[in-house]
Design an enzyme around this catalytic site. Structure first.
Site, PDB file in Angstrom:
ATOM      1  N   ASP A 180     -10.258   2.161   3.666  1.00 28.78           N
ATOM      2  CA  ASP A 180     -10.085   2.730   2.319  1.00 28.78           C
ATOM      3  C   ASP A 180     -11.312   2.444   1.455  1.00 28.78           C
ATOM      4  O   ASP A 180     -11.801   3.313   0.737  1.00 28.78           O
ATOM      5  CB  ASP A 180      -8.854   2.140   1.619  1.00 28.78           C
ATOM      6  CG  ASP A 180      -7.562   2.612   2.269  1.00 28.78           C
ATOM      7  OD1 ASP A 180      -7.638   3.414   3.213  1.00 28.78           O
ATOM      8  OD2 ASP A 180      -6.487   2.170   1.829  1.00 28.78           O
ATOM      9  N   ASP A 206       0.839  -1.184   0.000  1.00 25.37           N
ATOM     10  CA  ASP A 206       0.000   0.000   0.000  1.00 25.37           C
ATOM     11  C   ASP A 206       0.883   1.245   0.000  1.00 25.37           C
ATOM     12  O   ASP A 206       1.616   1.505   0.954  1.00 25.37           O
ATOM     13  CB  ASP A 206      -0.882  -0.051   1.254  1.00 25.37           C
ATOM     14  CG  ASP A 206      -1.909   1.053   1.250  1.00 25.37           C
ATOM     15  OD1 ASP A 206      -3.086   0.740   1.122  1.00 25.37           O
ATOM     16  OD2 ASP A 206      -1.523   2.233   1.366  1.00 25.37           O
ATOM     17  N   THR A 258      -3.092   7.134  -3.585  1.00 23.14           N
ATOM     18  CA  THR A 258      -1.819   7.759  -3.221  1.00 23.14           C
ATOM     19  C   THR A 258      -0.701   7.433  -4.200  1.00 23.14           C
ATOM     20  O   THR A 258       0.016   8.321  -4.657  1.00 23.14           O
ATOM     21  CB  THR A 258      -1.384   7.293  -1.814  1.00 23.14           C
ATOM     22  OG1 THR A 258      -2.503   7.410  -0.961  1.00 23.14           O
ATOM     23  CG2 THR A 258      -0.250   8.116  -1.287  1.00 23.14           C
ATOM     24  N   THR A 259      -0.580   6.143  -4.517  1.00 19.93           N
ATOM     25  CA  THR A 259       0.522   5.738  -5.391  1.00 19.93           C
ATOM     26  C   THR A 259       0.368   6.379  -6.761  1.00 19.93           C
ATOM     27  O   THR A 259       1.339   6.877  -7.353  1.00 19.93           O
ATOM     28  CB  THR A 259       0.547   4.203  -5.543  1.00 19.93           C
ATOM     29  OG1 THR A 259       0.263   3.628  -4.281  1.00 19.93           O
ATOM     30  CG2 THR A 259       1.882   3.712  -6.028  1.00 19.93           C
TER      31      THR A 259
HETATM   32  N1  LIG Z   1      -8.134  -5.581 -12.499  1.00 19.92           N
HETATM   33  C1  LIG Z   1      -7.359  -4.521 -12.680  1.00 19.92           C
HETATM   34  N2  LIG Z   1      -6.564  -4.437 -13.756  1.00 19.92           N
HETATM   35  C2  LIG Z   1      -5.771  -3.374 -13.963  1.00 19.92           C
HETATM   36  N3  LIG Z   1      -5.689  -2.334 -13.141  1.00 19.92           N
HETATM   37  C3  LIG Z   1      -6.460  -2.353 -12.048  1.00 19.92           C
HETATM   38  C4  LIG Z   1      -7.330  -3.435 -11.761  1.00 19.92           C
HETATM   39  N4  LIG Z   1      -7.952  -3.162 -10.583  1.00 19.92           N
HETATM   40  C5  LIG Z   1      -7.502  -1.978 -10.166  1.00 19.92           C
HETATM   41  N5  LIG Z   1      -6.601  -1.472 -11.037  1.00 19.92           N
HETATM   42  C6  LIG Z   1      -5.880  -0.189 -10.997  1.00 19.92           C
HETATM   43  O1  LIG Z   1      -4.934  -0.175  -9.975  1.00 19.92           O
HETATM   44  C7  LIG Z   1      -4.640   1.192  -9.665  1.00 19.92           C
HETATM   45  C8  LIG Z   1      -4.606   1.392  -8.175  1.00 19.92           C
HETATM   46  O2  LIG Z   1      -3.547   0.693  -7.620  1.00 19.92           O
HETATM   47  P1  LIG Z   1      -3.120   0.852  -6.094  1.00 19.92           P
HETATM   48  O3  LIG Z   1      -1.965  -0.046  -5.874  1.00 19.92           O
HETATM   49  O4  LIG Z   1      -4.311   0.672  -5.250  1.00 19.92           O
HETATM   50  O5  LIG Z   1      -2.599   2.325  -6.046  1.00 19.92           O
HETATM   51  P2  LIG Z   1      -3.185   3.629  -5.341  1.00 19.92           P
HETATM   52  O6  LIG Z   1      -2.352   3.833  -4.122  1.00 19.92           O
HETATM   53  O7  LIG Z   1      -2.954   4.693  -6.348  1.00 19.92           O
HETATM   54  O8  LIG Z   1      -4.620   3.386  -5.053  1.00 19.92           O
HETATM   55  C9  LIG Z   1      -5.750   2.017 -10.297  1.00 19.92           C
HETATM   56  O9  LIG Z   1      -5.250   2.679 -11.422  1.00 19.92           O
HETATM   57  C10 LIG Z   1      -6.765   0.972 -10.702  1.00 19.92           C
HETATM   58  O10 LIG Z   1      -7.522   1.359 -11.830  1.00 19.92           O
END
Ligand SMILES: Nc1ncnc2c1ncn2[C@@H]1O[C@H](COP(=O)(O)OP(=O)(O)O)[C@@H](O)[C@H]1O
Ligand SMILES: [Mg+2]
Length: 528
Positions: A388, A60, A93-94
Site C-alpha cells: 500500500d 485495514d 478504501t475505508t
Molecule cells: N496523524 C493522523 N491524525 C489524524 N488522521 C490521520 C493521521 N494520519 C492519517 N490520518 C487519516 O487517516 C485516514 C486513513 O485511515 P485508514 O484507516 O488508512 O483508512 P483508508 O482505508 O481510507 O485508507 C485518512 O483520512 C488520513 O488523513
C-alpha cells in the site's frame, strides 16, 4: 373488465420505490458499520473468522471487505467501487466507503422529506464537479524529487497500520524502492509490482532490507549445480528440456538388442545437442518456465551450468526484465543477444524456502524488499502495508499533487461547497449541502475513533478554516491537536480524495436511480 397483464414470471417479487431504496441503503449502511471504526490512526481492529476457522485480525478496511461474504447487490456495488480505489491508489478504501454511505444516507433523508431523487443526483453531480475543481486549485504542487513530501505521504499511509515502531524506517525504504523503479514516464504506479517482496523470519521488522535485484522462489534443478555464479550469462527459455516424447502412446518395436542401445543413444543425442547450444554461447545460468528432466539437469550440473525450471509467468517477467534477456522458445534460434546478464546469481535458503537471487543486473530498476519479522501474521500484514505504501508513494510521484489529511481537505471542501450552495437555487442547493455534510463524515469519524468529543472538535475545526491559509487545518489524532496538518506532514495524494469523491457520487447516482427491485423466484431479496 380488463384483465391484468402479467409480464413477470410467477413467483417473481417486486419491491417498489421507497422500500427498494430503503433496502439498498440499509444494506450499504450495515457494511459501512463494520469498517467505520477502523478509520485512522486510532481505528479499532476487527477479528475475522472464515469458514474453516482461520482468524485474521486487521484494521485495514480493504482487507475486511475482501473477507466479507456479502449477499446484497447494492452493498456489493459499494464494495466494488471501494475496491477500485485500492487498485487505483493503493489506499483510501475505508474513506470511500464512509463517504459513499454518508452521501446515500443524506439523500435518503431528503427523499423522506419529499424531495425527488432527480434533483438530488443532479445536486450531487454539481457538488462533485465543484469539489474536484477545488481540489485542483488548492492541492499543493510538489516535485517528485522532494523526499520529505514522499516520506510524509508514506508515513501518513502507515499511521493507520499496526507497524508503529518501524514507520520511519519503512518510509525511507519504500521511498528508496519507488525511486529505483520510477522513470520519467510518470507511470511509476504501474511498476509497483516490480518491487518484489520476499518474506522471511527474523528478529524484527527493522532487519528488513532493500536489495538491488530480483528474488525468485526456486531451487536449483540439480543439487550439484554451483551455488554462486559470477558474471552470469543467462538464457531465459520457454521450452521443455527433455527428450521429445510422442504425444500419444506409441509403441516402438525393437527386435534386435543392439537397436535398444541405438535408440537410447539417439535420445541422448538430442540432449547433447541442447547442451552444446548452451555451452557454445557460454551460458552459465538457465531459467525455464517449462520442465527440465533430471537427466538433462545432471548434464548441466556436470558442465557447471545452473538452472531453475517451471517458473511462473510473473517470475519469468521479473527476471527477463531485470537481466534484460529475450525469452526464446526454439533453442536453435538462441543467440548471444538473447542472453541476460547479472553480476551475481546466488542460490539461497531463506527460512524453509529456496530462492535464486539475481543481483548486479543490467537493469538497475529491479529491486526486492527482503521483509524480515517474527510471526507469520505480522509478516503478512507488513507485506500488505508495504505494498500500500509503495503504491501511495508512487502515486504521489506520478501525480505530483498532495493535500493534507486528518480531515483537513474534507473540512475545507465542505466549507467551500457550502459557499457554492448559496449561489444555487432550488432543491439542488439542499443536495449540495448534503454532499458537504457527507464530506465531514471523514473528520467526524477520525475524531470519534480517537475517543474525542465529536461536537467540540468539529466546531473547532470548522472555526479554524477562516482564510485560504487555513486550508490544511486538521486534527492529528496521534497527538490530539488541531493544527496545520500539511506542516505536520500528514499528507495524502490529491488523487486519493479525487477518487473518493468520484466513487461516492457514482455510487449514489446508481443507487438513487433504482426505484424497483425485481427478484427472480427463489432469490433472496436484497437487504436480508
Ligand atoms: N496523524 C493522523 N491524525 C489524524 N488522521 C490521520 C493521521 N494520519 C492519517 N490520518 C487519516 O487517516 C485516514 C486513513 O485511515 P485508514 O484507516 O488508512 O483508512 P483508508 O482505508 O481510507 O485508507 C485518512 O483520512 C488520513 O488523513
Ligand atoms: Mg489507509
Amino acid at each position: 373488465m380488463s384483465v391484468p397483464i402479467i409480464i413477470l414470471k410467477e413467483g417473481t417479487e417486486e419491491t417498489k420505490e421507497r422500500e427498494a431504496r430503503m433496502q439498498n441503503i440499509n444494506a450499504i449502511k450495515a457494511i459501512t458499520q463494520t469498517v467505520k471504526s477502523t478509520l485512522g490512526p486510532k481505528g479499532m481492529n476487527k477479528m475475522l473468522v472464515d469458514s474453516v476457522g482461520d482468524v485474521t485480525i486487521t484494521n485495514d478496511g480493504a482487507e475486511i471487505l475482501k473477507l466479507l461474504d456479502i449477499d446484497n447487490v447494492a452493498a456489493n456495488m459499494m464494495v466494488n467501487i471501494a475496491k477500485s480505489i485500492d487498485e487505483d491508489i493503493g489506499d483510501g478504501t475505508t474513506t470511500a466507503v464512509i463517504f459513499s454511505a454518508s452521501l446515500l444516507e443524506n439523500a435518503l433523508e431528503l427523499i423522506e422529506q419529499g424531495i425527488h431523487p432527480k434533483p438530488i443526483t443532479h445536486g450531487y453531480k454539481l457538488a462533485a464537479d465543484k469539489a474536484l475543481k477545488i481540489i485542483g486549485d488548492i492541492a499543493e504542487k510538489i516535485s517528485p524529487d522532494d523526499d520529505k513530501i514522499l516520506m510524509d505521504a508514506a508515513r501518513t499511509a502507515m499511521n493507520s497500520k499496526d507497524i508503529v515502531g518501524v514507520k520511519d524506517y519503512f518510509a525511507e525504504l519504500t521511498v528508496k524502492a519507488v525511486k529505483h523503479i520510477s522513470g520519467d514516464d510518470g507511470n511509476t504506479f504501474s511498476k509497483v509490482g516490480n518491487v518484489k517482496i520476499v518474506k522471511t523470519p527474523g528478529k524484527s521488522l527493522k532487519e528488513t532490507e532493500l536489495i538491488n535485484g530480483v528474488y525468485i522462489q526456486k531451487e536449483k534443478v540439480n543439487s550439484t549445480m554451483p551455488d554462486v555464479i559470477k558474471n552470469a550469462k543467462i538464457a531465459v527459455i520457454r521450452r521443455k528440456l527433455d527428450i521429445v516424447k510422442t504425444e500419444f502412446d506409441a509403441q516402438i518395436k525393437i527386435s534386435n538388442p543392439a537397436d535398444i542401445q541405438k535408440f537410447l543413444d539417439q535420445e541422448d543425442k538430442i540432449l547433447v545437442d541442447y547442451l552444446k547450444i548452451f555451452k557454445d554461447l557460454g551460458v552459465t545460468v538457465i531459467v525455464n518456465n517449462k520442465d527440465i528432466s533430471d537427466k538433462f539437469g545432471a548434464y548441466l550440473a556436470r558442465e557447471g551450468i545452473a538452472a531453475v525450471k517451471n517458473l511462473s509467468d510473473s517470475d519469468m517477467k521479473a527476471v527477463t526484465k531485470a537481466i534484460d534477456a529475450n525469452t526464446v522458445d526454439d533453442l536453435h534460434s538462441l543467440s548471444e543477444e538473447d542472453l541476460g546478464f547479472a553480476e551475481n546469481v546466488k542460490f539461497e535458503k531463506i527460512a524453509k524456502d529456496e530462492y535464486i537471487l539475481f543481483t548486479g543486473c543490467k537493469n538497475p530498476k529491479s529491486v526486492s524488499i527482503l521483509l524480515k519479522g517474527g510471526l507469520d501474521k505480522i509478516l503478512s500484514s507488513a507485506e500488505i502495508t508495504l505494498h500500500d505504501v509503495l503504491s501511495v508513494v508512487a502515486k504521489v510521484m506520478d501525480t505530483k499533487e498532495v493535500v493534507a489529511g486528518g480531515g483537513a481537505i474534507y473540512i475545507e471542501l465542505a466549507k467551500r461547497l457550502r459557499e457554492f450552495a448559496n449561489n444555487i437555487s432550488g432543491k439542488e442547493q439542499l443536495a449540495v449541502n448534503a454532499f458537504a455534510i457527507a464530506l465531514e463524515e471523514i473528520p467526524k469519524t477520525l475524531i470519534k475513533n480517537a475517543g474525542l468529543d465529536e461536537i467540540e472538535n468539529m466546531t473547532e475545526l470548522r472555526a479554524a478554516h477562516k482564510t485560504e491559509s487555513d486550508k490544511w487545518k486538521g486534527i492529528d489524532t496521534i497527538t490530539n491537536e488541531i493544527g496545520d496538518n500539511f506542516e505536520k506532514g500528514i499528507i495524502e495524494p490529491a488523487a486519493l480524495v479525487n477518487h473518493v469523491i468520484k466513487a461516492g457520487s457514482e455510487l449514489a447516482n446508481l443507487i438513487l436511480r433504482v426505484d424497483r427491485i425485481i427478484s427472480a423466484k427463489g432469490s433472496r431479496p436484497p437487504g436480508l
